[in-house]
Design an enzyme around this catalytic site. Structure first.
Site, PDB file in Angstrom:
ATOM      1  N   ASN A 112       1.347  -0.782   0.338  1.00  0.00           N
ATOM      2  CA  ASN A 112       0.568   0.059   0.077  1.00  0.00           C
ATOM      3  C   ASN A 112       0.977   0.978  -0.331  1.00  0.00           C
ATOM      4  OD1 ASN A 112      -2.270   2.201   0.246  1.00  0.00           O
ATOM      5  ND2 ASN A 112      -2.833   1.359   2.945  1.00  0.00           N
ATOM      6  N   LYS A 153      -0.237   4.704  -0.276  1.00  0.00           N
ATOM      7  CA  LYS A 153      -1.065   5.710   0.358  1.00  0.00           C
ATOM      8  C   LYS A 153      -0.830   6.420  -0.235  1.00  0.00           C
ATOM      9  CE  LYS A 153      -0.628   3.630   4.645  1.00  0.00           C
ATOM     10  NZ  LYS A 153       0.160   3.070   6.190  1.00  0.00           N
ATOM     11  N   HIS A 155      -9.373   0.760   4.922  1.00  0.00           N
ATOM     12  CA  HIS A 155      -7.678   0.770   6.008  1.00  0.00           C
ATOM     13  C   HIS A 155      -8.257   1.872   7.403  1.00  0.00           C
ATOM     14  CE1 HIS A 155      -4.415   2.104   6.965  1.00  0.00           C
ATOM     15  NE2 HIS A 155      -3.554   1.199   6.133  1.00  0.00           N
ATOM     16  N   GLU A 203      -6.541   4.175   8.102  1.00  0.00           N
ATOM     17  CA  GLU A 203      -6.616   5.807   7.759  1.00  0.00           C
ATOM     18  C   GLU A 203      -7.924   6.860   6.678  1.00  0.00           C
ATOM     19  OE1 GLU A 203      -2.807   5.288   5.108  1.00  0.00           O
ATOM     20  OE2 GLU A 203      -1.852   5.041   7.616  1.00  0.00           O
ATOM     21  N   GLU A 253      -5.214  -5.645  10.525  1.00  0.00           N
ATOM     22  CA  GLU A 253      -4.229  -4.839  11.016  1.00  0.00           C
ATOM     23  C   GLU A 253      -4.118  -3.732  12.426  1.00  0.00           C
ATOM     24  OE1 GLU A 253      -1.793  -3.178   7.147  1.00  0.00           O
ATOM     25  OE2 GLU A 253      -4.123  -1.847   7.308  1.00  0.00           O
ATOM     26  N   GLY A 282       3.091   2.011  10.427  1.00  0.00           N
ATOM     27  CA  GLY A 282       3.493   2.775  10.701  1.00  0.00           C
ATOM     28  C   GLY A 282       4.677   3.730  12.253  1.00  0.00           C
ATOM     29  N   SER A 309       3.877  -2.710  10.391  1.00  0.00           N
ATOM     30  CA  SER A 309       5.143  -2.008  10.503  1.00  0.00           C
ATOM     31  C   SER A 309       6.041  -3.819   9.865  1.00  0.00           C
ATOM     32  CB  SER A 309       5.314  -1.985  11.790  1.00  0.00           C
ATOM     33  OG  SER A 309       5.049  -1.194  12.434  1.00  0.00           O
ATOM     34  N   GLY A 338       3.014  -1.437   3.888  1.00  0.00           N
ATOM     35  CA  GLY A 338       3.282  -0.028   3.759  1.00  0.00           C
ATOM     36  C   GLY A 338       4.426   0.844   3.576  1.00  0.00           C
ATOM     37  N   GLY A 339       4.531   1.036   4.538  1.00  0.00           N
ATOM     38  CA  GLY A 339       6.698   2.045   4.254  1.00  0.00           C
ATOM     39  C   GLY A 339       6.735   0.994   3.832  1.00  0.00           C
TER      40      GLY A 339
HETATM   41  P1  PGA Z   1       3.342   0.116   7.667  1.00  0.00           P
HETATM   42  O1  PGA Z   1       1.845  -0.024   7.073  1.00  0.00           O
HETATM   43  O2  PGA Z   1       3.571  -0.857   7.296  1.00  0.00           O
HETATM   44  O3  PGA Z   1       3.791   0.812   7.026  1.00  0.00           O
HETATM   45  O4  PGA Z   1       3.530  -0.166   9.343  1.00  0.00           O
HETATM   46  C1  PGA Z   1       0.546  -1.573   6.939  1.00  0.00           C
HETATM   47  C2  PGA Z   1      -0.357  -0.313   5.574  1.00  0.00           C
HETATM   48  O5  PGA Z   1      -1.071   0.518   6.619  1.00  0.00           O
HETATM   49  O6  PGA Z   1      -1.380  -1.259   5.680  1.00  0.00           O
END
Ligand code: PGA
Length: 249
Positions: free
Chosen positions: A11, A13, A97, A99, A167, A173, A212, A233-234
């Site tokens: 993702n 984002k 998600h 967010e 999640e 993050g 993470s 994500g990251g």
């Molecule tokens: P992250 O994000 O791997 O940066 O923790 C995961 C996500 O939001 O799907």
């Protein structure tokens, strides 16, 4: 062992411009021409979906959206329908998600409606659930995720329509993750709830862990019996980080 096909989804984002597609190219070449045993998905921002789909065509990498509208079309300025994602070359779409649940106040009912729209358009929905830190500290993790499953997974969902991503909001993050035992317990619980509340074939439903996930912890998380992949994500932004996660399956 199980016969669920693993999914490693990235993702991006709200990150990425045309130049960032060089990372997609690096991912495609890193995976090579071998048919993949894993569904590898990149969900770039909407502006890059069509270009990403063209660049990934013929490779093992599939493209996904990060959200869609529940309606097939109409007066919804700024929104994107599931059919538009499909038309742009997407095969998956992330829904609910945390967010979006936070920034856009998305409710379980809206997420369920979006999941129905995704199915109608032929997209596989990646439906996200997970508790906040306050909910976890209050001992409410399991009731919260049970409620999110009951509310956001369509009542007539089939295992092929969707992937469920657990999640924990506090793990996204932050570099923090639940223990392996906590992840496995949550996933086992989720499988039971899918069967009990939705009646879906939970043994065939793919459950992802997200929050993470990194090259350093992917192998141990992905080895858990009820974990069928990861939502990243990251660490999905750079092929050099994402490839070792895919190889950890
Ligand atoms: P992250 O994000 O791997 O940066 O923790 C995961 C996500 O939001 O799907």
């Amino acid at each position: 062992m199980n016969d669920r096909r693993p999914v490693i989804a990235g993702n991006w984002k709200m990150n990425g411009v045309a130049a960032s597609l060089a990372e997609l190219d690096a991912l495609v070449s890193g995976l090579g021409a071998q048919p993949s045993e894993t569904d590898v998905v990149i969900c770039p921002p909407a502006t890059l979906i069509a270009r990403a789909a063209m660049r990934a065509a013929g490779s093992a990498v599939r493209i996904g959206g990060q959200d869609c509208h529940a309606e097939p079309g109409g007066a919804h300025t700024g929104d994107i329908s599931a059919e538009m994602l499909r038309d742009a070359g997407a095969a998956f779409v992330i829904l609910g998600h945390s967010e979006r649940r936070t920034d856009h106040h998305e409710t379980d009912a809206e997420i369920r409606a979006k999941a129905l729209a995704a199915r109608q358009a032929g997209l596989v929905a990646i439906i996200c659930i997970g508790e906040t830190l306050a909910q976890r500290e209050a001992g409410d993790t399991l009731p919260i995720i049970a409620g999110q499953i009951a509310g956001s997974v369509p009542a007539d969902a089939r295992a092929s329509d969707f992937v469920l991503a657990y999640e924990p909001v506090w793990a996204i993050g932050t570099g923090k993750t639940p223990t392996l035992a906590e992840i496995e317990a949550a996933h086992g619980f989720i499988r039971g709830e899918l069967e009990r509340r939705i009646g879906v074939d939970a043994r065939a439903t793919r459950l992802l862990y997200g929050g993470s996930v990194k090259p350093t912890n992917a192998a141990e998380i992905l080895a858990l019996p009820d974990v069928d992949g990861a939502l990243v994500g990251g660490a999905s932004l750079k092929a050099a980080d994402f490839l070792p996660i895919i190889r950890a399956v």
